[in-house]
Design an enzyme around this catalytic site. Sequence first.
Site, mmCIF file in Angstrom:
data_model
loop_
_atom_site.group_PDB
_atom_site.id
_atom_site.type_symbol
_atom_site.label_atom_id
_atom_site.label_comp_id
_atom_site.label_asym_id
_atom_site.label_seq_id
_atom_site.Cartn_x
_atom_site.Cartn_y
_atom_site.Cartn_z
ATOM 1 N N ASN A 12 0.873 -1.170 0.000
ATOM 2 C CA ASN A 12 0.000 0.000 0.000
ATOM 3 C C ASN A 12 0.916 1.227 0.000
ATOM 4 O OD1 ASN A 12 -1.871 1.958 0.559
ATOM 5 N ND2 ASN A 12 -2.772 0.902 2.319
ATOM 6 N N LYS A 19 3.272 0.781 3.134
ATOM 7 C CA LYS A 19 2.872 -0.197 4.151
ATOM 8 C C LYS A 19 2.820 -1.564 3.472
ATOM 9 C CE LYS A 19 -0.089 2.982 6.624
ATOM 10 N NZ LYS A 19 -1.435 3.440 6.403
ATOM 11 N N ARG A 94 -2.582 -2.147 -3.448
ATOM 12 C CA ARG A 94 -3.776 -1.314 -3.352
ATOM 13 C C ARG A 94 -3.635 -0.220 -4.406
ATOM 14 N NH1 ARG A 94 -5.916 1.609 2.000
ATOM 15 N NH2 ARG A 94 -7.900 2.244 1.143
ATOM 16 N N HIS A 182 -12.585 3.597 -0.782
ATOM 17 C CA HIS A 182 -12.649 2.668 0.366
ATOM 18 C C HIS A 182 -13.312 1.351 -0.022
ATOM 19 C CE1 HIS A 182 -12.457 6.334 3.257
ATOM 20 N NE2 HIS A 182 -11.277 5.743 3.209
ATOM 21 N N HIS A 210 -17.571 3.890 6.990
ATOM 22 C CA HIS A 210 -16.116 3.699 7.167
ATOM 23 C C HIS A 210 -15.580 5.036 7.682
ATOM 24 C CE1 HIS A 210 -11.996 2.259 5.913
ATOM 25 N NE2 HIS A 210 -11.811 3.557 6.063
ATOM 26 N N GLY A 212 -12.627 6.694 9.340
ATOM 27 C CA GLY A 212 -11.234 6.734 9.781
ATOM 28 C C GLY A 212 -10.695 8.119 9.466
ATOM 29 N N GLY A 214 -9.607 9.010 6.637
ATOM 30 C CA GLY A 214 -10.466 9.191 5.467
ATOM 31 C C GLY A 214 -11.810 8.615 5.869
ATOM 32 N N ARG A 243 -9.805 16.529 5.265
ATOM 33 C CA ARG A 243 -10.448 16.833 3.966
ATOM 34 C C ARG A 243 -11.827 17.456 4.199
ATOM 35 N NH1 ARG A 243 -9.784 10.953 1.481
ATOM 36 N NH2 ARG A 243 -7.876 10.542 2.628
ATOM 37 N N ARG A 287 -9.656 11.720 18.886
ATOM 38 C CA ARG A 287 -9.319 11.548 20.315
ATOM 39 C C ARG A 287 -8.908 12.861 20.951
ATOM 40 N NH1 ARG A 287 -5.716 6.472 18.709
ATOM 41 N NH2 ARG A 287 -5.400 7.930 17.028
ATOM 42 N N GLY A 332 -11.012 3.319 12.089
ATOM 43 C CA GLY A 332 -10.510 3.855 13.364
ATOM 44 C C GLY A 332 -11.562 4.469 14.275
ATOM 45 N N GLU A 383 -8.297 -4.021 5.236
ATOM 46 C CA GLU A 383 -8.090 -3.844 3.793
ATOM 47 C C GLU A 383 -6.913 -4.685 3.304
ATOM 48 O OE1 GLU A 383 -8.424 0.157 5.139
ATOM 49 O OE2 GLU A 383 -9.284 0.763 3.228
#
Length: 399
Positions: A12, A19, A94, A182, A210, A212, A214, A243, A287, A332, A383
């Site tokens: 990714n 990653k 990805r 996503h 979803h 996270g 993003g 964003r 958080r 997340g 993913e």
Amino acid sequence: MENGAQRILTINSGSSSIKFSLYEISNTENLILSGKLDRIGLEGGLFQAGDSKGGLIADENLRLPDHIAALKRLFEWLVENQMGGAEISAIGHRVVHGGSKYNKTSLIDHEMMLALIKLIPFAPEHLPHEIKAIDAVSRVYPDCPQVACFDTAFHREMPRLAQSFPLTRELFDEGIIRYGFHGLSYEFIMNELEENIGVEASKGNIIVAHLGNGASMAAVKNGKAFDTTMGFTPTGGLMMSTRSGDLDPGAVIYLMKEKGMSADEINELLNKKSGLLGMSGISSDVRDLLEREKEDARAKEALDLFCYQARKFTGSFASALGGLNTLIFTAGIGENSPVIRERICAGLSFMGVSIDEKLNKENAPVISAENSPVTVRVMKTNEELMIARQTARLTKELP
Ligand code: AMP
């Protein structure tokens, strides 16, 4: 390695990081390791990998001048540790955008590379790095099959209306449409529902949130993509950590004409400086904002807007679908934040969504109240595993 098992490397790629994860796939799916190559092209390059339990097995500070150098180091390390070389059956990437041509996971060949290069203007932030990584792999491992897993593929089945922007027909034909992103996460969630919870659970009208860094939402009808919040790019839809999400297009014209902003400046504003970070002026991380919201009204307002927009999209998708059976939170924020889930669901009891306070606090797999007509679930997305699974499936029969 078990007889008939496939060892799949997933990649990714971002602008300055890659990653990766290594899976062994047979009748079972086992994560062997995962990690990242970080600060590519910058000072202070880093290569880290952890085993399936998260124990650190590689931790190197080294110069990573470009993606080729970074992947070379990964491959060397895999060979040094008896995990690479010919043992790798296939590599799954990805790929953020497959345009209107690629509607499913596909083997990468020369024709696809040319098509991806043509698609760069559609995803200039992501595609160049992904293409670089594919190219780097083919130099080091020319014989290893490479597979592209597209984030847009899941949504290609959406009805034409959901894909349309009311611009001109010429622009529609050129591909200025709603693609949605996503997709690997949505496919994973739908697979999980079908295989681990039961076919019935994957039927009917479903909304997957979803949430996270993003964030997007998808409406799914009987297992098929029906609508989604993100559009032509991953900047659209719901506001996100940095964003903006959807805007009045006139606001962008104003920024250009009255503020003299260039395309690059607008890109930076909409993708890096807006969303939770822009509204709060504090942080892009939910958080941090939850911690600060009592004493800082800006933190509270940013979180309020995020939840308000998610609630609004839930209502709009439920009416587009003609009802709602299941609402799923993932990624997340969706997986870990009971407060945000509760705020999004607040006031939705009129359409059958009510959650159980205790189950929600526990991040339980089902958090809806016993008498809630809509089932509300919390599901962990993966993913990387989706990439490994699809890559294994596509390359299993290759000679
Ligand atoms: P992702 O992009 O899916 O990795 O999600 C990352 C985001 O999830 C972080 O930036 C946080 O905003 C959010 N997140 C992770 N854990 C929590 C938590 N316990 N409570 C609230 N938000 C969280």
